[in-house]
Design a protein around this motif. Structure first.
Motif, PDB file in Angstrom:
ATOM      1  N   THR A 157       8.984-104.916  27.410  1.00 17.88           N
ATOM      2  CA  THR A 157       7.869-104.922  26.458  1.00 17.88           C
ATOM      3  C   THR A 157       6.743-103.992  26.887  1.00 17.88           C
ATOM      4  OG1 THR A 157       6.785-106.798  27.555  1.00 17.88           O
ATOM      5  CG2 THR A 157       8.387-107.305  25.819  1.00 17.88           C
ATOM      6  N   VAL A 158       6.778-103.541  28.139  1.00 24.47           N
ATOM      7  CA  VAL A 158       5.722-102.660  28.647  1.00 24.47           C
ATOM      8  C   VAL A 158       5.924-101.251  28.108  1.00 24.47           C
ATOM      9  CG1 VAL A 158       4.738-101.583  30.698  1.00 24.47           C
ATOM     10  CG2 VAL A 158       5.341-104.005  30.735  1.00 24.47           C
ATOM     11  N   ASN A 159       4.914-100.739  27.458  1.00 24.33           N
ATOM     12  CA  ASN A 159       4.905 -99.359  26.982  1.00 24.33           C
ATOM     13  C   ASN A 159       3.700 -98.670  27.604  1.00 24.33           C
ATOM     14  OD1 ASN A 159       3.646 -97.444  24.580  1.00 24.33           O
ATOM     15  ND2 ASN A 159       5.854 -97.219  24.821  1.00 24.33           N
ATOM     16  N   THR A 160       3.943 -97.655  28.404  1.00 22.93           N
ATOM     17  CA  THR A 160       2.882 -97.048  29.209  1.00 22.93           C
ATOM     18  C   THR A 160       1.704 -96.525  28.390  1.00 22.93           C
ATOM     19  OG1 THR A 160       4.474 -96.472  30.932  1.00 22.93           O
ATOM     20  CG2 THR A 160       2.374 -95.311  30.959  1.00 22.93           C
ATOM     21  N   PRO A 161       1.909 -95.676  27.378  1.00 20.12           N
ATOM     22  CA  PRO A 161       0.747 -95.149  26.635  1.00 20.12           C
ATOM     23  C   PRO A 161      -0.084 -96.234  25.957  1.00 20.12           C
ATOM     24  CG  PRO A 161       2.713 -93.854  26.174  1.00 20.12           C
ATOM     25  CD  PRO A 161       3.167 -95.071  26.907  1.00 20.12           C
ATOM     26  N   SER A 162       0.589 -97.194  25.315  1.00 15.43           N
ATOM     27  CA  SER A 162      -0.150 -98.233  24.599  1.00 15.43           C
ATOM     28  C   SER A 162      -0.879 -99.167  25.557  1.00 15.43           C
ATOM     29  CB  SER A 162       0.793 -99.041  23.705  1.00 15.43           C
ATOM     30  OG  SER A 162       1.755 -99.738  24.478  1.00 15.43           O
ATOM     31  N   LEU A 163      -0.262 -99.461  26.703  1.00 15.73           N
ATOM     32  CA  LEU A 163      -0.901-100.362  27.662  1.00 15.73           C
ATOM     33  C   LEU A 163      -2.116 -99.702  28.314  1.00 15.73           C
ATOM     34  CD1 LEU A 163      -0.699-103.180  28.765  1.00 15.73           C
ATOM     35  CD2 LEU A 163       0.798-102.352  30.582  1.00 15.73           C
ATOM     36  N   LEU A 164      -2.032 -98.405  28.572  1.00 16.16           N
ATOM     37  CA  LEU A 164      -3.186 -97.686  29.107  1.00 16.16           C
ATOM     38  C   LEU A 164      -4.319 -97.651  28.084  1.00 16.16           C
ATOM     39  CD1 LEU A 164      -1.510 -94.674  30.966  1.00 16.16           C
ATOM     40  CD2 LEU A 164      -2.719 -96.606  31.992  1.00 16.16           C
ATOM     41  N   TYR A 165      -3.958 -97.431  26.825  1.00 13.36           N
ATOM     42  CA  TYR A 165      -4.969 -97.418  25.762  1.00 13.36           C
ATOM     43  C   TYR A 165      -5.628 -98.789  25.650  1.00 13.36           C
ATOM     44  CZ  TYR A 165      -7.130 -96.541  21.202  1.00 13.36           C
ATOM     45  OH  TYR A 165      -8.038 -96.389  20.179  1.00 13.36           O
ATOM     46  N   TRP A 166      -4.814 -99.842  25.671  1.00 12.83           N
ATOM     47  CA  TRP A 166      -5.348-101.191  25.512  1.00 12.83           C
ATOM     48  C   TRP A 166      -6.202-101.594  26.709  1.00 12.83           C
ATOM     49  CZ3 TRP A 166      -5.937-103.913  21.367  1.00 12.83           C
ATOM     50  CH2 TRP A 166      -6.244-105.280  21.459  1.00 12.83           C
ATOM     51  N   THR A 167      -5.819-101.154  27.901  1.00  9.95           N
ATOM     52  CA  THR A 167      -6.610-101.449  29.098  1.00  9.95           C
ATOM     53  C   THR A 167      -7.994-100.824  28.996  1.00  9.95           C
ATOM     54  OG1 THR A 167      -4.619-101.548  30.473  1.00  9.95           O
ATOM     55  CG2 THR A 167      -6.711-101.203  31.602  1.00  9.95           C
ATOM     56  N   LYS A 168      -8.048 -99.581  28.565  1.00 12.97           N
ATOM     57  CA  LYS A 168      -9.339 -98.902  28.423  1.00 12.97           C
ATOM     58  C   LYS A 168     -10.151 -99.509  27.279  1.00 12.97           C
ATOM     59  CE  LYS A 168      -7.660 -94.594  30.433  1.00 12.97           C
ATOM     60  NZ  LYS A 168      -7.408 -93.143  30.247  1.00 12.97           N
ATOM     61  N   TYR A 169      -9.452 -99.997  26.270  1.00 13.22           N
ATOM     62  CA  TYR A 169     -10.146-100.662  25.164  1.00 13.22           C
ATOM     63  C   TYR A 169     -10.799-101.961  25.645  1.00 13.22           C
ATOM     64  CZ  TYR A 169     -10.598-103.650  21.029  1.00 13.22           C
ATOM     65  OH  TYR A 169     -11.065-104.522  20.070  1.00 13.22           O
ATOM     66  N   LEU A 170     -10.064-102.756  26.413  1.00 14.74           N
ATOM     67  CA  LEU A 170     -10.612-104.010  26.935  1.00 14.74           C
ATOM     68  C   LEU A 170     -11.738-103.748  27.932  1.00 14.74           C
ATOM     69  CD1 LEU A 170      -7.395-106.179  27.511  1.00 14.74           C
ATOM     70  CD2 LEU A 170      -9.007-106.296  25.608  1.00 14.74           C
ATOM     71  N   ALA A 171     -11.644-102.630  28.646  1.00 14.14           N
ATOM     72  CA  ALA A 171     -12.681-102.282  29.624  1.00 14.14           C
ATOM     73  C   ALA A 171     -13.884-101.608  28.974  1.00 14.14           C
ATOM     74  CB  ALA A 171     -12.103-101.367  30.700  1.00 14.14           C
ATOM     75  N   GLU A 172     -13.866-101.516  27.644  1.00 10.82           N
ATOM     76  CA  GLU A 172     -14.991-100.966  26.878  1.00 10.82           C
ATOM     77  C   GLU A 172     -15.274 -99.510  27.223  1.00 10.82           C
ATOM     78  OE1 GLU A 172     -18.272-103.586  27.540  1.00 10.82           O
ATOM     79  OE2 GLU A 172     -17.316-105.302  26.566  1.00 10.82           O
ATOM     80  N   VAL A 173     -14.216 -98.749  27.454  1.00 12.05           N
ATOM     81  CA  VAL A 173     -14.376 -97.311  27.673  1.00 12.05           C
ATOM     82  C   VAL A 173     -14.806 -96.672  26.354  1.00 12.05           C
ATOM     83  CG1 VAL A 173     -13.175 -95.161  28.237  1.00 12.05           C
ATOM     84  CG2 VAL A 173     -12.677 -97.253  29.523  1.00 12.05           C
ATOM     85  N   PRO A 174     -15.888 -95.913  26.335  1.00 14.96           N
ATOM     86  CA  PRO A 174     -16.376 -95.312  25.084  1.00 14.96           C
ATOM     87  C   PRO A 174     -15.304 -94.477  24.393  1.00 14.96           C
ATOM     88  CG  PRO A 174     -17.998 -95.057  26.830  1.00 14.96           C
ATOM     89  CD  PRO A 174     -16.759 -95.589  27.480  1.00 14.96           C
ATOM     90  N   GLY A 175     -15.146 -94.710  23.095  1.00 13.66           N
ATOM     91  CA  GLY A 175     -14.191 -93.941  22.310  1.00 13.66           C
ATOM     92  C   GLY A 175     -12.900 -94.666  22.018  1.00 13.66           C
ATOM     93  N   TYR A 176     -12.640 -95.753  22.720  1.00 18.65           N
ATOM     94  CA  TYR A 176     -11.406 -96.508  22.500  1.00 18.65           C
ATOM     95  C   TYR A 176     -11.707 -97.691  21.578  1.00 18.65           C
ATOM     96  CZ  TYR A 176      -9.010 -93.811  26.067  1.00 18.65           C
ATOM     97  OH  TYR A 176      -8.430 -92.790  26.775  1.00 18.65           O
ATOM     98  N   VAL A 177     -11.231 -97.600  20.354  1.00 20.12           N
ATOM     99  CA  VAL A 177     -11.460 -98.635  19.346  1.00 20.12           C
ATOM    100  C   VAL A 177     -10.114 -99.097  18.804  1.00 20.12           C
ATOM    101  CG1 VAL A 177     -13.755 -97.807  18.710  1.00 20.12           C
ATOM    102  CG2 VAL A 177     -11.746 -96.861  17.567  1.00 20.12           C
ATOM    103  N   TYR A 178     -10.124-100.271  18.189  1.00 17.41           N
ATOM    104  CA  TYR A 178      -8.863-100.813  17.675  1.00 17.41           C
ATOM    105  C   TYR A 178      -8.938-101.194  16.200  1.00 17.41           C
ATOM    106  CZ  TYR A 178      -4.746-103.772  17.167  1.00 17.41           C
ATOM    107  OH  TYR A 178      -3.567-104.323  16.728  1.00 17.41           O
ATOM    108  N   THR A 179     -10.068-101.711  15.758  1.00 16.82           N
ATOM    109  CA  THR A 179     -10.200-102.131  14.368  1.00 16.82           C
ATOM    110  C   THR A 179     -11.017-101.112  13.578  1.00 16.82           C
ATOM    111  OG1 THR A 179     -12.228-103.409  14.746  1.00 16.82           O
ATOM    112  CG2 THR A 179     -10.121-104.534  15.103  1.00 16.82           C
ATOM    113  N   GLU A 180     -10.887-101.174  12.268  1.00 19.63           N
ATOM    114  CA  GLU A 180     -11.628-100.265  11.399  1.00 19.63           C
ATOM    115  C   GLU A 180     -13.131-100.494  11.527  1.00 19.63           C
ATOM    116  OE1 GLU A 180     -11.994 -97.166   8.603  1.00 19.63           O
ATOM    117  OE2 GLU A 180     -10.308 -97.863   9.808  1.00 19.63           O
ATOM    118  N   GLU A 181     -13.519-101.739  11.668  1.00 21.69           N
ATOM    119  CA  GLU A 181     -14.943-102.057  11.824  1.00 21.69           C
ATOM    120  C   GLU A 181     -15.501-101.440  13.107  1.00 21.69           C
ATOM    121  OE1 GLU A 181     -17.889-105.981  12.116  1.00 21.69           O
ATOM    122  OE2 GLU A 181     -15.710-106.215  11.931  1.00 21.69           O
TER     123      GLU A 181
END
Length: 240
Positions: free
Chosen positions: A62-86
């Motif tokens: 289930t581990v996918n490297t690109p998506s997991l890196l993106y999600w990690t940076k999203y959870l860490a509140e890295v500027p520019g990484y968003v998930y929802t339209e809002e």
């Protein structure tokens, strides 16, 4: 060790106060250590992260490297990484506010969107542009994800929600420990993923090439987006 540095101490009388202090302390670490370091990662960090996640994926498909890196940076509140339209709309408005009337072509330095980091970093500026957040398809980090990786983001969001519950944490923690134990007991599982011949050469220290470590810039190159049917085929082949 001085008791004032013991962040795990629980006082039955002042548990509410202790909990608030603990949350404040952890939030401070996130904002001033993790977020800046993921925004401006040290050299070879991307290479290390890719190697580690690809190794874990041999035991946990289930581990996918690109998506997991993106999600990690999203959870860490890295500027520019968003998930929802809002979140996309709010972040684009934040960039406009930071420009304060300046041209949108100027860009906003991501360091201005974070707290002052504990660890100084000499990396070059990471500029964020308003035009890149007109839609998800124009966000540089998001548009590099394949269809398969974007679907994985949905699972990450689902499991993150599940983890907020008591039984969800018990289940996911037990699953994680099972996978770690599986990798310790059956390391040869990686042979099936990385090719038996290649794995055997690494096992006996026979050099395959002289490429060495890859710098972070090697993972920031624009990737060619594959069509949806190729993404599905690659997903099927991965499971075989």
């Amino acid at each position: 060790m001085d008791e004032r540095y013991n962040t795990s101490k629980r006082d039955t009388i002042y548990v509410g106060i202790v909990l608030k202090k603990h949350v404040k302390f952890v939030t401070l670490i996130l904002q001033r250590v993790y977020t800046p370091c993921l925004t401006y990662p040290p050299e070879y960090f991307e290479y290390m992260a890719h190697i580690m996640l690809e190794g874990v994926s041999s035991a946990n498909p289930t581990v996918n490297t690109p998506s997991l890196l993106y999600w990690t940076k999203y959870l860490a509140e890295v500027p520019g990484y968003v998930y929802t339209e809002e979140e996309r709309i709010q972040f684009q408005q934040l960039l406009r506010d930071k420009l304060n009337g300046s041209s949108e072509e100027t860009g906003v330095d991501s360091i201005t969107l974070m707290s002052k980091p504990f660890i100084e970093n000499s990396s070059k500026k990471r500029l964020l542009f308003v035009r890149d957040y007109n839609s998800f398809e124009t966000i540089p980090e998001y548009k590099e994800l394949s269809l398969f990786s974007r679907l994985k983001l949905m699972f990450h969001s689902f499991f993150t929600t599940i983890y907020t519950t008591y039984y969800g944490r018990r289940f996911l923690n037990a699953t994680f420990l099972f996978i770690i134990n599986l990798m310790k007991r059956y390391p040869k599982m990686t042979f099936l993923m990385f090719n038996v011949k290649v794995s055997a050469r690494y096992l006996f220290n026979f050099p395959i090439d002289n490429s060495g470590l890859k710098p972070n810039s090697a993972f920031k190159k624009q990737k060619t987006r594959s069509s949806w049917y190729k993404a599905i085929v690659s997903c099927i082949n991965r499971k075989k």
